[in-house]
Design an enzyme around this catalytic site. Structure first.
Site, short mmCIF file in Angstrom:
data_model
loop_
_atom_site.label_atom_id
_atom_site.label_comp_id
_atom_site.label_asym_id
_atom_site.label_seq_id
_atom_site.Cartn_x
_atom_site.Cartn_y
_atom_site.Cartn_z
N GLU A 193 0.83 -1.21 0.00
CA GLU A 193 0.00 0.00 0.00
C GLU A 193 0.86 1.25 0.00
O GLU A 193 1.91 1.29 0.65
CB GLU A 193 -0.90 -0.02 1.25
CG GLU A 193 -1.73 1.24 1.43
CD GLU A 193 -2.69 1.16 2.64
OE1 GLU A 193 -3.06 0.04 3.06
OE2 GLU A 193 -3.05 2.23 3.16
N GLU A 253 -3.66 9.69 3.89
CA GLU A 253 -4.85 9.63 4.73
C GLU A 253 -4.99 10.99 5.41
O GLU A 253 -4.04 11.52 5.99
CB GLU A 253 -4.78 8.48 5.73
CG GLU A 253 -4.88 7.15 4.96
CD GLU A 253 -5.13 5.93 5.83
OE1 GLU A 253 -6.22 5.34 5.73
OE2 GLU A 253 -4.23 5.58 6.60
#
Ligand SMILES: *[C@@H]1O[C@H](CO)[C@@H](O)[C@H](O)[C@H]1NC(C)=O
Ligand SMILES: *[C@@H]1O[C@H](CO)[C@@H](O)[C@H](O)[C@H]1NC(C)=O
Ligand SMILES: *[C@@H]1O[C@H](CO)[C@@H](O)[C@H](O)[C@H]1NC(C)=O
Length: 241
Positions: free
Chosen positions: A136, A140
């Site tokens: 990943e 965020e």
């Protein structure tokens, strides 16, 4: 019973550009040439697929793009985690968030999303590249306080939370008041994160070593309630009230 439908966070994704070695999801053993694609989300989700558990109740199209919502739980029950020294607060029940995936894989390439984040502390707005094996690379966006923009990468075979995360302030207004364009540019040698075209972070394969994300990944965009686990709730500036 109907869960009360409460919009606690708004995220409008004005547009998203994927520029990559795009591989049809049905056949990732092949590596056809790079295809560029662009979605505005103002009236369709063509080329994207809802994550299991996400439903049409949790998004709507608008002139600004896609609006994502969290459905509140039936009640907010505040608990404290007495296994932590600070008795960190968390919520017994989480709100139901919304996540959707791109339908093409990319293995290296560049991806941009123009996003306004949710403004409720405890809600996390995520713009990520994620592989089926858990590799990943992400942005965020957190609501409340300073250093609300986080960037991170994970190696799916051994996820280590916190180790590769960085935080920073937005360039100007808070991320929930203004659209910014978040870009991840990923090559076999390095990952570069940009905000509005300005490089804010760079990680190299040499620094990351074996933990460097390299598996074919899809773009995933979501809004989730980070209130259900005390440590996550603290990180997310929550839990949600
Ligand atoms: C997937 O790729 C392989 C290797 O090129 C090919 O033989 C096969 O027909 C492809 N399958 C599909 C569903 O496209
Ligand atoms: C900690 O919380 C658990 C679960 O709520 C409870 O059973 C336990 O008695 C608590 N321990 C202390 C020391 O308060
Ligand atoms: C979305 O992507 C994740 C990560 O690869 C995967 O685990 C999940 O199955 C995908 N969901 C759908 C509906 O494609």
């Amino acid at each position: 019973m109907m869960v009360p439908f409460t919009s606690i966070g708004l995220v409008a994704i004005f547009s998203s550009l994927v520029q990559a070695y795009v591989i049809p999801a049905s056949n990732i053993s092949e590596h056809p040439p790079c295809v560029e694609s662009h979605s505005t989300f103002t009236n369709s989700l063509d080329g994207w697929i809802l994550e299991r558990g996400s439903t049409a109740n949790n998004y709507e199209h608008s002139a600004d793009g896609l609006v994502m919502k969290i459905t509140a739980p039936n009640e907010y029950v505040r608990l404290n985690d007495n296994s932590t020294a600070e008795n960190l607060p968390y919520n017994k029940y989480e709100g139901k968030g919304f996540t959707f995936n791109g339908t093409s894989y990319m293995q290296y390439g560049r991806f941009s999303a123009t996003v306004k984040s949710a403004d409720v502390p405890g809600a996390v707005t995520a713009v990520i590249l994620i592989a089926d094996d858990g590799d990943e690379i992400d942005f965020e966006l957190l609501a409340g306080g300073s250093e609300t923009i986080t960037s991170n990468y994970f190696w799916g075979k051994k996820i280590v939370y916190g180790a590769n995360g960085r935080t920073r302030d937005p360039p100007a207004k808070p991320t929930w008041e203004q659209f910014y364009t978040y870009t991840i540019d990923w090559s076999p040698e390095r990952i570069i994160w940009y905000i509005d075209g300005v490089e804010i972070r760079r990680t190299t394969k040499a620094e990351a070593g074996v933990a460097y994300p390299s598996s074919a990944a899809r773009v995933q965009i979501g809004l989730w309630d980070g209130s259900g686990v005390s440590g996550t709730a603290q990180w997310a500036r929550g839990p949600i009230d």
